[in-house]
Design a protein around this motif. Structure first.
Motif, PDB file in Angstrom:
ATOM      1  N   LEU A 137      -4.982  -2.443  56.045  1.00  0.00           N
ATOM      2  CA  LEU A 137      -5.368  -3.118  54.803  1.00  0.00           C
ATOM      3  C   LEU A 137      -6.832  -3.464  54.903  1.00  0.00           C
ATOM      4  CD1 LEU A 137      -4.853  -4.570  52.060  1.00  0.00           C
ATOM      5  CD2 LEU A 137      -4.065  -6.484  53.365  1.00  0.00           C
ATOM      6  N   ALA A 138      -7.118  -3.935  56.103  1.00  0.00           N
ATOM      7  CA  ALA A 138      -8.712  -4.381  56.260  1.00  0.00           C
ATOM      8  C   ALA A 138      -9.753  -3.210  56.448  1.00  0.00           C
ATOM      9  CB  ALA A 138      -8.741  -5.230  57.772  1.00  0.00           C
ATOM     10  N   ASN A 139      -9.220  -2.098  56.486  1.00  0.00           N
ATOM     11  CA  ASN A 139     -10.117  -0.879  56.784  1.00  0.00           C
ATOM     12  C   ASN A 139     -10.698  -0.457  55.448  1.00  0.00           C
ATOM     13  OD1 ASN A 139     -11.650   1.499  57.552  1.00  0.00           O
ATOM     14  ND2 ASN A 139      -9.884   2.283  59.025  1.00  0.00           N
ATOM     15  N   ALA A 143      -9.946   3.292  52.877  1.00  0.00           N
ATOM     16  CA  ALA A 143      -9.590   3.045  51.362  1.00  0.00           C
ATOM     17  C   ALA A 143     -10.436   3.780  50.490  1.00  0.00           C
ATOM     18  CB  ALA A 143      -9.465   1.572  51.066  1.00  0.00           C
ATOM     19  N   ALA A 144     -11.570   3.846  50.765  1.00  0.00           N
ATOM     20  CA  ALA A 144     -12.362   4.706  49.693  1.00  0.00           C
ATOM     21  C   ALA A 144     -12.067   6.223  49.377  1.00  0.00           C
ATOM     22  CB  ALA A 144     -14.065   4.388  50.238  1.00  0.00           C
ATOM     23  N   ILE A 145     -11.493   6.818  50.504  1.00  0.00           N
ATOM     24  CA  ILE A 145     -11.437   8.150  50.531  1.00  0.00           C
ATOM     25  C   ILE A 145     -10.132   8.569  49.553  1.00  0.00           C
ATOM     26  CG2 ILE A 145     -10.620  10.150  51.705  1.00  0.00           C
ATOM     27  CD1 ILE A 145     -12.636   8.848  53.736  1.00  0.00           C
ATOM     28  N   PRO A 146      -8.948   7.668  49.700  1.00  0.00           N
ATOM     29  CA  PRO A 146      -7.897   8.184  48.571  1.00  0.00           C
ATOM     30  C   PRO A 146      -8.234   7.640  47.184  1.00  0.00           C
ATOM     31  CG  PRO A 146      -7.123   6.655  50.220  1.00  0.00           C
ATOM     32  CD  PRO A 146      -8.338   6.891  50.736  1.00  0.00           C
ATOM     33  N   ARG A 147      -8.872   6.836  47.173  1.00  0.00           N
ATOM     34  CA  ARG A 147      -9.344   6.280  45.795  1.00  0.00           C
ATOM     35  C   ARG A 147     -10.118   7.300  45.021  1.00  0.00           C
ATOM     36  NH1 ARG A 147     -11.357   1.517  47.100  1.00  0.00           N
ATOM     37  NH2 ARG A 147      -9.418   0.435  47.263  1.00  0.00           N
ATOM     38  N   ARG A 148     -11.220   7.693  45.852  1.00  0.00           N
ATOM     39  CA  ARG A 148     -12.074   8.873  45.219  1.00  0.00           C
ATOM     40  C   ARG A 148     -11.398  10.064  44.902  1.00  0.00           C
ATOM     41  NH1 ARG A 148     -15.794   8.040  50.000  1.00  0.00           N
ATOM     42  NH2 ARG A 148     -16.944   6.239  49.285  1.00  0.00           N
ATOM     43  N   LEU A 155       2.022   1.495  48.143  1.00  0.00           N
ATOM     44  CA  LEU A 155       3.197   0.708  49.077  1.00  0.00           C
ATOM     45  C   LEU A 155       2.054   0.013  50.043  1.00  0.00           C
ATOM     46  CD1 LEU A 155       5.860   0.017  50.378  1.00  0.00           C
ATOM     47  CD2 LEU A 155       5.754   2.444  51.530  1.00  0.00           C
ATOM     48  N   ARG A 156       2.652  -1.149  50.645  1.00  0.00           N
ATOM     49  CA  ARG A 156       2.093  -1.973  51.754  1.00  0.00           C
ATOM     50  C   ARG A 156       3.381  -2.265  52.713  1.00  0.00           C
ATOM     51  NH1 ARG A 156      -2.616  -6.148  49.622  1.00  0.00           N
ATOM     52  NH2 ARG A 156      -3.760  -4.558  48.384  1.00  0.00           N
ATOM     53  N   GLU A 157       3.123  -1.965  53.929  1.00  0.00           N
ATOM     54  CA  GLU A 157       4.013  -1.769  54.672  1.00  0.00           C
ATOM     55  C   GLU A 157       3.805  -2.283  56.020  1.00  0.00           C
ATOM     56  OE1 GLU A 157       5.673   2.155  54.942  1.00  0.00           O
ATOM     57  OE2 GLU A 157       3.969   2.842  56.030  1.00  0.00           O
ATOM     58  N   SER A 168      -5.202  -5.729  60.341  1.00  0.00           N
ATOM     59  CA  SER A 168      -4.360  -6.669  59.558  1.00  0.00           C
ATOM     60  C   SER A 168      -2.858  -6.642  59.955  1.00  0.00           C
ATOM     61  CB  SER A 168      -4.400  -6.587  58.114  1.00  0.00           C
ATOM     62  OG  SER A 168      -3.700  -5.522  57.602  1.00  0.00           O
ATOM     63  N   GLY A 169      -2.493  -5.422  60.504  1.00  0.00           N
ATOM     64  CA  GLY A 169      -0.997  -5.480  60.658  1.00  0.00           C
ATOM     65  C   GLY A 169      -0.085  -4.654  59.417  1.00  0.00           C
ATOM     66  N   ILE A 170      -1.163  -4.625  58.521  1.00  0.00           N
ATOM     67  CA  ILE A 170      -0.287  -4.199  57.236  1.00  0.00           C
ATOM     68  C   ILE A 170      -1.092  -2.831  56.953  1.00  0.00           C
ATOM     69  CG2 ILE A 170      -0.027  -4.382  54.726  1.00  0.00           C
ATOM     70  CD1 ILE A 170       0.000  -7.573  55.614  1.00  0.00           C
ATOM     71  N   ASP A 171      -0.181  -1.802  56.725  1.00  0.00           N
ATOM     72  CA  ASP A 171      -0.742  -0.424  56.195  1.00  0.00           C
ATOM     73  C   ASP A 171      -0.562  -0.356  54.417  1.00  0.00           C
ATOM     74  OD1 ASP A 171      -1.325   0.525  58.384  1.00  0.00           O
ATOM     75  OD2 ASP A 171       0.467   1.806  58.777  1.00  0.00           O
ATOM     76  N   VAL A 172      -1.768   0.100  54.010  1.00  0.00           N
ATOM     77  CA  VAL A 172      -1.701   0.422  52.499  1.00  0.00           C
ATOM     78  C   VAL A 172      -1.407   2.104  52.643  1.00  0.00           C
ATOM     79  CG1 VAL A 172      -2.938   0.685  50.488  1.00  0.00           C
ATOM     80  CG2 VAL A 172      -3.421  -1.439  52.158  1.00  0.00           C
TER      81      VAL A 172
END
Length: 190
Positions: A137-139, A143-148, A155-157, A168-172
């Protein structure tokens, strides 16, 4: 089972499958020069060694042959500048994707174009229905690449231990489904 192409031309750079131990020196150098850039986000960096790089390269060919992992070196003008891969997901018709670049290669659109080329290549395979990208989540750069590329956040897991130092220990998780072919109208009956 169909396989993706082993070399994918992307204009000013190329994706190519790994060439076994003959790629050891350039792969090891690429990782060594990228360690501080990767350390905040990639837990495997803590285990980086010559042996782990050799083991990675030794497994690349069999992973490709089995279809478990299609791992590409990203090369520009003959120099390795990053890596990208797609591997079997939790479901048989899905695959996960990962990518990283040498710090000198970031900010040029290379990762987006490399992942976009892999998306096209994977959807050319009949058994791939969707692709996923997961990142901490903090990276925000990842995140910009899949959005583009039109992926949707689904999902967040909890992240897979060990967590990355800056994580953060949470993956998007982002997902892109195979495009549906356009419907062709049948000619009207006479």
């Amino acid at each position: 089972m169909e396989r993706p192409r082993q070399i994918i031309e992307c204009g000013d750079f190329v994706l190519r499958c790994w060439r076994g131990q003959s790629d050891f020196a350039p792969a090891f150098k690429l990782i060594e020069e990228s360690l501080e850039h990767l350390r905040p986000w990639e837990p495997w960096v803590a285990r980086h060694s010559e042996r782990n790089t050799r083991d990675f390269l030794a497994k690349a060919e069999s992973n490709w042959a089995s279809g478990d992992v299609y791992n590409y070196a990203i090369a520009k003008d003959g120099t390795l500048i990053g890596m990208c891969q797609t591997y079997r997901g939790a479901e048989p018709r899905g695959r996960r994707m990962g990518y990283w670049l040498h710090p000198a290669a970031t900010g040029q659109g290379i990762a987006t174009r490399a992942v976009g080329a892999m998306v096209t290549e994977m959807f050319a395979l009949p058994d791939v229905e969707y692709l996923e990208i997961a990142h901490d989540l903090a990276n925000t750069s990842s995140a910009a690449i899949p959005r583009r590329l039109g992926f949707a956040g689904v999902l967040r897991e909890p992240g897979t231990p060990p967590a990355a130092p800056s994580g953060s220990g949470i993956d998007v998780v982002w997902r892109l489904n195979r495009p549906t072919p356009p419907v062709t109208a049948l000619p009207a009956a006479e």
